[in-house]
Scaffold this active site. Structure first.
Site, PDB file in Angstrom:
ATOM      1  N   GLY A  12      83.877  14.793 -25.482  1.00  0.00           N
ATOM      2  CA  GLY A  12      83.705  16.236 -25.361  1.00  0.00           C
ATOM      3  C   GLY A  12      82.713  16.822 -26.347  1.00  0.00           C
ATOM      4  O   GLY A  12      82.779  18.021 -26.641  1.00  0.00           O
ATOM      5  N   SER A  13      81.769  16.008 -26.836  1.00  0.00           N
ATOM      6  CA  SER A  13      80.842  16.566 -27.832  1.00  0.00           C
ATOM      7  C   SER A  13      79.912  17.598 -27.206  1.00  0.00           C
ATOM      8  O   SER A  13      79.536  18.572 -27.862  1.00  0.00           O
ATOM      9  CB  SER A  13      80.047  15.454 -28.526  1.00  0.00           C
ATOM     10  OG  SER A  13      79.132  14.849 -27.641  1.00  0.00           O
ATOM     11  N   LEU A  97      82.483  13.420  -7.393  1.00  0.00           N
ATOM     12  CA  LEU A  97      83.148  14.571  -6.774  1.00  0.00           C
ATOM     13  C   LEU A  97      82.931  14.551  -5.264  1.00  0.00           C
ATOM     14  O   LEU A  97      81.844  14.197  -4.788  1.00  0.00           O
ATOM     15  CB  LEU A  97      82.603  15.852  -7.389  1.00  0.00           C
ATOM     16  CG  LEU A  97      82.939  15.993  -8.882  1.00  0.00           C
ATOM     17  CD1 LEU A  97      82.069  17.039  -9.547  1.00  0.00           C
ATOM     18  CD2 LEU A  97      84.418  16.311  -9.072  1.00  0.00           C
ATOM     19  N   ASN A 111      75.703  19.876 -14.233  1.00  0.00           N
ATOM     20  CA  ASN A 111      76.006  18.572 -14.816  1.00  0.00           C
ATOM     21  C   ASN A 111      74.932  18.224 -15.842  1.00  0.00           C
ATOM     22  O   ASN A 111      73.790  18.680 -15.741  1.00  0.00           O
ATOM     23  CB  ASN A 111      76.011  17.496 -13.721  1.00  0.00           C
ATOM     24  CG  ASN A 111      76.389  16.128 -14.254  1.00  0.00           C
ATOM     25  OD1 ASN A 111      77.284  15.998 -15.087  1.00  0.00           O
ATOM     26  ND2 ASN A 111      75.692  15.090 -13.807  1.00  0.00           N
ATOM     27  N   HIS A 113      73.107  14.797 -17.379  1.00  0.00           N
ATOM     28  CA  HIS A 113      72.975  13.368 -17.109  1.00  0.00           C
ATOM     29  C   HIS A 113      72.031  12.785 -18.168  1.00  0.00           C
ATOM     30  O   HIS A 113      70.967  13.352 -18.427  1.00  0.00           O
ATOM     31  CB  HIS A 113      72.407  13.152 -15.703  1.00  0.00           C
ATOM     32  CG  HIS A 113      72.264  11.707 -15.358  1.00  0.00           C
ATOM     33  ND1 HIS A 113      73.349  10.914 -15.036  1.00  0.00           N
ATOM     34  CD2 HIS A 113      71.182  10.901 -15.329  1.00  0.00           C
ATOM     35  CE1 HIS A 113      72.924   9.682 -14.817  1.00  0.00           C
ATOM     36  NE2 HIS A 113      71.620   9.644 -14.978  1.00  0.00           N
ATOM     37  N   SER A 140      68.983  15.386 -18.692  1.00  0.00           N
ATOM     38  CA  SER A 140      68.675  16.437 -17.716  1.00  0.00           C
ATOM     39  C   SER A 140      69.928  17.246 -17.435  1.00  0.00           C
ATOM     40  O   SER A 140      71.010  16.683 -17.275  1.00  0.00           O
ATOM     41  CB  SER A 140      68.215  15.817 -16.385  1.00  0.00           C
ATOM     42  OG  SER A 140      67.167  14.886 -16.583  1.00  0.00           O
ATOM     43  N   LEU A 148      74.253  12.141  -5.589  1.00  0.00           N
ATOM     44  CA  LEU A 148      74.549  11.832  -6.995  1.00  0.00           C
ATOM     45  C   LEU A 148      73.325  12.043  -7.891  1.00  0.00           C
ATOM     46  O   LEU A 148      72.261  11.466  -7.647  1.00  0.00           O
ATOM     47  CB  LEU A 148      75.024  10.371  -7.109  1.00  0.00           C
ATOM     48  CG  LEU A 148      75.436   9.919  -8.512  1.00  0.00           C
ATOM     49  CD1 LEU A 148      76.742  10.583  -8.940  1.00  0.00           C
ATOM     50  CD2 LEU A 148      75.546   8.404  -8.578  1.00  0.00           C
ATOM     51  N   ASP A 149      73.490  12.878  -8.924  1.00  0.00           N
ATOM     52  CA  ASP A 149      72.468  13.109  -9.958  1.00  0.00           C
ATOM     53  C   ASP A 149      71.122  13.531  -9.366  1.00  0.00           C
ATOM     54  O   ASP A 149      70.064  13.164  -9.886  1.00  0.00           O
ATOM     55  CB  ASP A 149      72.277  11.841 -10.819  1.00  0.00           C
ATOM     56  CG  ASP A 149      73.557  11.434 -11.529  1.00  0.00           C
ATOM     57  OD1 ASP A 149      74.358  12.326 -11.859  1.00  0.00           O
ATOM     58  OD2 ASP A 149      73.752  10.225 -11.750  1.00  0.00           O
TER      59      ASP A 149
HETATM   60  C1  GAR Z   1      76.951  12.349 -22.394  1.00  0.00           C
HETATM   61  O1  GAR Z   1      75.941  11.506 -22.889  1.00  0.00           O
HETATM   62  C2  GAR Z   1      76.632  12.758 -20.966  1.00  0.00           C
HETATM   63  O2  GAR Z   1      75.264  12.932 -20.726  1.00  0.00           O
HETATM   64  C3  GAR Z   1      77.161  11.570 -20.209  1.00  0.00           C
HETATM   65  O3  GAR Z   1      78.354  11.222 -20.860  1.00  0.00           O
HETATM   66  C4  GAR Z   1      78.269  11.586 -22.234  1.00  0.00           C
HETATM   67  C5  GAR Z   1      79.469  12.446 -22.574  1.00  0.00           C
HETATM   68  O4  GAR Z   1      79.563  12.671 -23.951  1.00  0.00           O
HETATM   69  N1  GAR Z   1      77.380  11.895 -18.837  1.00  0.00           N
HETATM   70  C6  GAR Z   1      77.231  11.009 -17.847  1.00  0.00           C
HETATM   71  O5  GAR Z   1      76.923   9.856 -18.022  1.00  0.00           O
HETATM   72  C7  GAR Z   1      77.487  11.582 -16.460  1.00  0.00           C
HETATM   73  N2  GAR Z   1      77.084  10.651 -15.469  1.00  0.00           N
HETATM   74  P1  GAR Z   1      80.520  13.808 -24.508  1.00  0.00           P
HETATM   75  O6  GAR Z   1      81.889  13.610 -23.869  1.00  0.00           O
HETATM   76  O7  GAR Z   1      80.568  13.560 -25.980  1.00  0.00           O
HETATM   77  O8  GAR Z   1      79.936  15.141 -24.155  1.00  0.00           O
END
Ligand code: GAR
Length: 191
Positions: A12-13, A97, A111, A113, A140, A148-149
């Site tokens: 969740g950063s 989703l 989102n 990515h 992005s 997807l993405d």
């Molecule tokens: C982030 O790097 C985000 O871009 C990626 O997961 C990480 C979550 O970090 N998302 C994906 O790969 C989505 N396909 P966080 O929980 O610390 O925010």
């Protein structure tokens, strides 16, 4: 009031960076926007502790009891819609989703990515960028569509790929930029 609901699965950063930006940049005052809830599909997602400490409503919805992806997503939408969201922000929410869910939130589902889309949709983006010999990588923020993405890109951040980079090193460099990028992209949509 523009309500923002953030979905997480883990650390969740990015969610924390959005919440901090909202506080520091006074989103409520400037854009009439606030983060009203954080929803996780994992009960042990670390980000939930941060959200609770900030006094933000949290919800946990796990998928195993549901008979199908569609059934889970319908309940997820019911939970989210209690907060009447203007924006639903996926921040490391690691689930595909269903088309129904995506359609329900068309134009207000964002989102992040960890690649310079359209390069490297899907998983293992950093390793793939290194193996492809990319000199630059990044992240992005895009609107979510059924593919997807692949939805319209709102904003991107670029970082160099350095000699000797591992996927973990590159991921950490990209993540630092994600924390600036995501709040900036949300402000663009709120303005
Ligand atoms: C982030 O790097 C985000 O871009 C990626 O997961 C990480 C979550 O970090 N998302 C994906 O790969 C989505 N396909 P966080 O929980 O610390 O925010």
């Amino acid at each position: 009031m523009k309500n923002i609901v953030i979905l997480i699965s883990g650390g969740g950063s990015n969610m924390a960076a959005i919440v901090r930006s909202a506080q520091q940049q006074r989103w409520e005052q400037h854009y009439g926007a606030r983060v009203v809830a954080v929803v996780s599909n994992k009960p042990d997602a670390k980000g939930l502790d941060f959200a609770r400490a900030q006094g933000i409503a949290t919800e946990v919805l796990e998928h195993p009891p549901f008979p199908s992806r569609e059934a889970f997503d319908a309940e997820l939408a019911r939970v989210i819609d209690r907060y009447t969201p203007t924006l639903v922000v996926l921040a490391g929410f690691m689930r595909i989703l269903s088309p129904g869910f995506v359609t329900h939130y068309a134009g207000r589902l964002l989102n992040i990515h960890p690649s310079l889309l359209p390069a490297f949709p899907g998983l293992h983006t950093h390793q793939r960028a290194i193996e492809a010999g990319c000199k630059f990588a990044g992240a992005s923020v895009h609107l979510v569509t059924a593919d997807l993405d692949a939805g319209p890109i709102v904003d991107q951040a670029i970082v160099p790929v350095l000699p000797g980079d591992s996927a973990a090193l590159l991921a950490a460099r990209v993540l630092t930029q994600e924390h600036l990028l995501y709040p900036r992209a949300i402000v663009q949509l709120l303005s």
